[in-house]
Design a protein around this motif. Structure first.
Motif, PDB file in Angstrom:
ATOM      1  N   VAL A 350       0.855  -1.188   0.000  1.00 19.57           N
ATOM      2  CA  VAL A 350       0.000   0.000   0.000  1.00 19.57           C
ATOM      3  C   VAL A 350       0.888   1.234   0.000  1.00 19.57           C
ATOM      4  CG1 VAL A 350      -1.645   1.350   1.370  1.00 19.57           C
ATOM      5  CG2 VAL A 350      -1.918  -1.129   1.186  1.00 19.57           C
ATOM      6  N   CYS A 351       0.569   2.187  -0.842  1.00 21.51           N
ATOM      7  CA  CYS A 351       1.289   3.458  -0.861  1.00 21.51           C
ATOM      8  C   CYS A 351       0.309   4.569  -0.509  1.00 21.51           C
ATOM      9  CB  CYS A 351       1.883   3.700  -2.248  1.00 21.51           C
ATOM     10  SG  CYS A 351       2.644   5.322  -2.395  1.00 21.51           S
ATOM     11  N   ASP A 352       0.645   5.364   0.488  1.00 23.75           N
ATOM     12  CA  ASP A 352      -0.226   6.464   0.903  1.00 23.75           C
ATOM     13  C   ASP A 352       0.285   7.828   0.450  1.00 23.75           C
ATOM     14  OD1 ASP A 352      -2.367   5.121   2.186  1.00 23.75           O
ATOM     15  OD2 ASP A 352      -1.035   4.656   3.864  1.00 23.75           O
ATOM     16  N   GLU A 353       1.294   7.827  -0.427  1.00 22.55           N
ATOM     17  CA  GLU A 353       1.780   9.097  -0.982  1.00 22.55           C
ATOM     18  C   GLU A 353       0.749   9.632  -1.976  1.00 22.55           C
ATOM     19  OE1 GLU A 353       4.951  10.425  -0.382  1.00 22.55           O
ATOM     20  OE2 GLU A 353       5.491   8.821   1.013  1.00 22.55           O
ATOM     21  N   LEU A 354       0.742  10.951  -2.172  1.00 23.16           N
ATOM     22  CA  LEU A 354      -0.135  11.538  -3.189  1.00 23.16           C
ATOM     23  C   LEU A 354       0.401  11.206  -4.578  1.00 23.16           C
ATOM     24  CD1 LEU A 354      -0.589  15.124  -1.687  1.00 23.16           C
ATOM     25  CD2 LEU A 354      -2.321  13.329  -1.742  1.00 23.16           C
ATOM     26  N   VAL A 355      -0.460  10.653  -5.433  1.00 22.27           N
ATOM     27  CA  VAL A 355      -0.084  10.421  -6.828  1.00 22.27           C
ATOM     28  C   VAL A 355      -1.239  10.863  -7.718  1.00 22.27           C
ATOM     29  CG1 VAL A 355       1.472   8.500  -6.277  1.00 22.27           C
ATOM     30  CG2 VAL A 355      -0.923   8.038  -6.879  1.00 22.27           C
ATOM     31  N   SER A 356      -0.946  11.018  -9.009  1.00 25.66           N
ATOM     32  CA  SER A 356      -1.952  11.492  -9.956  1.00 25.66           C
ATOM     33  C   SER A 356      -1.999  10.569 -11.165  1.00 25.66           C
ATOM     34  CB  SER A 356      -1.593  12.913 -10.413  1.00 25.66           C
ATOM     35  OG  SER A 356      -2.405  13.306 -11.500  1.00 25.66           O
ATOM     36  N   LEU A 357      -3.164  10.480 -11.785  1.00 30.84           N
ATOM     37  CA  LEU A 357      -3.271   9.693 -13.015  1.00 30.84           C
ATOM     38  C   LEU A 357      -2.471  10.321 -14.158  1.00 30.84           C
ATOM     39  CD1 LEU A 357      -7.038   8.609 -13.016  1.00 30.84           C
ATOM     40  CD2 LEU A 357      -5.064   7.506 -11.924  1.00 30.84           C
ATOM     41  N   ILE A 358      -2.016  11.558 -13.997  1.00 30.41           N
ATOM     42  CA  ILE A 358      -1.127  12.182 -14.988  1.00 30.41           C
ATOM     43  C   ILE A 358       0.201  11.422 -15.022  1.00 30.41           C
ATOM     44  CG2 ILE A 358       0.136  13.890 -13.582  1.00 30.41           C
ATOM     45  CD1 ILE A 358      -1.687  15.077 -16.645  1.00 30.41           C
ATOM     46  N   ASP A 359       0.446  10.608 -13.981  1.00 34.03           N
ATOM     47  CA  ASP A 359       1.687   9.841 -13.864  1.00 34.03           C
ATOM     48  C   ASP A 359       1.658   8.523 -14.638  1.00 34.03           C
ATOM     49  OD1 ASP A 359       2.573  11.821 -12.075  1.00 34.03           O
ATOM     50  OD2 ASP A 359       1.782  10.757 -10.337  1.00 34.03           O
ATOM     51  N   LEU A 360       0.509   8.154 -15.207  1.00 37.60           N
ATOM     52  CA  LEU A 360       0.408   6.830 -15.827  1.00 37.60           C
ATOM     53  C   LEU A 360       1.213   6.730 -17.123  1.00 37.60           C
ATOM     54  CD1 LEU A 360      -3.317   5.871 -15.159  1.00 37.60           C
ATOM     55  CD2 LEU A 360      -1.276   5.384 -13.790  1.00 37.60           C
ATOM     56  N   GLY A 361       1.206   7.770 -17.951  1.00 35.85           N
ATOM     57  CA  GLY A 361       1.991   7.740 -19.188  1.00 35.85           C
ATOM     58  C   GLY A 361       3.464   7.481 -18.913  1.00 35.85           C
ATOM     59  N   PRO A 362       4.094   8.294 -18.047  1.00 43.07           N
ATOM     60  CA  PRO A 362       5.504   8.043 -17.720  1.00 43.07           C
ATOM     61  C   PRO A 362       5.738   6.639 -17.151  1.00 43.07           C
ATOM     62  CG  PRO A 362       4.851  10.225 -16.963  1.00 43.07           C
ATOM     63  CD  PRO A 362       3.597   9.560 -17.463  1.00 43.07           C
ATOM     64  N   THR A 363       4.756   6.118 -16.410  1.00 46.68           N
ATOM     65  CA  THR A 363       4.892   4.778 -15.819  1.00 46.68           C
ATOM     66  C   THR A 363       4.933   3.709 -16.912  1.00 46.68           C
ATOM     67  OG1 THR A 363       3.677   5.542 -13.862  1.00 46.68           O
ATOM     68  CG2 THR A 363       3.853   3.156 -14.171  1.00 46.68           C
TER      69      THR A 363
END
Length: 457
Positions: A350-363
């Motif tokens: 589980v990760c509780d850091e803030l992330v955004s779906l804007i991060d999916l492309g780079p992933t």
């Protein structure tokens, strides 16, 4: 970077309008979501993931272009197929790119970098009536003497009382989510070819109307559901768009008409039950897709991402649908299952850091070994990029006339060109019931956050 032969398959399963608090494995015991639970066990749950737009098109355009709405100009139901998408970067690098189900590319006939598309738009889509072509699901219905269930607000005198909760009325195979599941399973079983795959499977549910398969609705019979969160006259201290949001939907002359503020608690319960049951309908199809992927061995050496494009108010704040910036809308489920050769699977993590779906492309591009293009505004969620931590201390969403900036403890929503906005202290008021925007005690915080938001913009 890597040869085509050992490139991982990339699988992206995205639902539509699914809140973050709808997965049993995430602690929501009223839900029946065995397939999503399995993904959580296989992968890493990002419990503080947020969408970059508060509606389907704004969010998906940002996800697939990797750019925020203020960069592309796509804040609402705007055409975005002309923008560069990282799907094209995958295709250029030798990936076979397939979209099955909902993508919400506008206009819908564009290919957006995909080699193959089986297109399913909203169940009540009217592209055909507006002079366009029907989508593949609409055609399928027509081939079997059925038609899209459209304009029921005109034919059903009780439509407003049903609050969008209408169990599916035809054979199961005609349900749009079952059709998407069937299409995906059939494609997976019959595909021949050795290229690495980017397979995007977009489910149309649980977007309204909330039309679960009747047998899934039965699973929620007598189950205690969480109550909506609101307080009396809460909207009086909020920007006028909140009341206008309700009024617009209550008076609308289309099938999505809904009047949450003038419904009984029993009707709200009915609405929520149908919404949750529709998530179970989608979940069953995800389970079938996972089985088909396993049959082909395509999950070995793969990166699978599961998420939704945005959430749903579902009676919270006496409102329904999306468009505003409450967490019920902007916080989404996100699970990343990394089975690439040599990767740490992070299974059950589980990760509780803030992330955004804007991060999916780079992933996805990093997983494929493709250099990250300059135009992408997010950062990869794979642990090797960031030693297991994410540098993001805030997330943003933009839609129509509003911009949200959220940290772990504070949220500000700026309504462009308007004096009144929203400010919440989430550590004291996680349900966003008390707007502090005009509270003199919080003026300094508000002004500081507003400066930071405008700096980002």
């Amino acid at each position: 970077n890597m040869t085509t032969a050992n490139r991982p398959n990339l699988i992206f399963i995205i639902t539509d309008q699914q809140r973050a608090d709808t997965i049993r494995a995430w602690g929501h015991s009223h839900m029946v979501t065995p397939a999503m639970d399995k993904l959580c066990k296989d992968g890493r749950s990002f419990r503080q993931a947020f969408c970059p737009g508060a509606t389907c098109v704004a969010s998906r355009a940002a996800i697939f272009t990797g750019m925020y709405p203020h960069t592309t100009g796509v804040y609402r139901f705007d055409a975005w197929a002309g923008h560069r998408s990282w799907v094209e970067d995958l295709a250029d690098a030798g990936y076979r790119c397939i979209n099955i189900g909902k993508m919400h590319i506008t206009p819908q006939s564009e290919n957006g970098g995909f080699h193959e598309r089986i297109i399913v738009e909203n169940p009540t889509n009217k592209e055909l009536i507006n002079g366009g072509a029907d989508d593949d699901w609409g055609r399928y219905l027509t081939h079997h003497g059925e038609s899209r269930p459209n304009d029921r607000h005109e034919t059903d005198s009780d439509w407003i009382d049903k609050v969008q909760g209408v169990p599916w009325h035809l054979e199961e195979r005609f349900h749009s989510d079952v059709f998407i599941g069937d299409a995906a399973v059939s494609w997976i079983r019959s595909h021949r070819g050795d290229d690495p795959l980017f397979l995007q499977i977009g489910f149309a549910g649980p977007h309204e109307p909330w039309d679960p398969l009747p047998r899934h609705l039965e699973l929620y019979h007598g189950v205690q559901l969480p109550d909506p969160v609101f307080r009396e006259s809460e909207l009086d201290s909020k920007p006028p768009q909140h009341q206008a949001h309700h009024r617009t939907h209550a008076e609308a002359d289309h099938e999505s008409r809904i009047d949450v503020q003038n419904t009984s608690p029993e009707q709200i319960d009915h609405m929520r039950r149908h919404y949750y049951a529709k998530i179970t309908t989608v979940d069953e199809q995800i389970g079938r897709v996972l089985e088909a992927l396993d049959e082909r061995g395509w999950r070995d050496n793969s990166l699978l991402v599961f998420c939704s494009d945005h959430g749903e108010l579902l009676g919270d704040h006496n409102l329904a649908y999306k468009w505003l910036m409450y967490d019920a809308i902007t916080r989404v489920p996100l699970v990343v299952c990394d089975r690439r050769e040599g990767a740490d699977s992070q299974g059950g993590g589980v990760c509780d850091e803030l992330v955004s779906l804007i991060d999916l492309g780079p992933t996805f591009l990093e997983a494929a070994g493709i250099d990250r293009p300059d135009y992408l505004e997010g950062c990869s969620l794979l642990p090797c990029s960031n030693s297991g931590r994410y540098s993001r201390d805030r997330v943003y969403a933009e839609d129509n006339y509003q911009i949200m900036m959220r940290t772990h403890d504070l949220k500000i929503v700026y309504y462009i060109g308007q004096e009144l906005g929203e400010l919440y202290n989430l550590s004291e008021d996680p349900d966003e019931l008390w707007n502090l925007w005009e509270d003199p005690a919080h003026r300094e915080t508000r002004d500081r956050l507003l400066r930071e938001l405008l700096d980002w913009l």
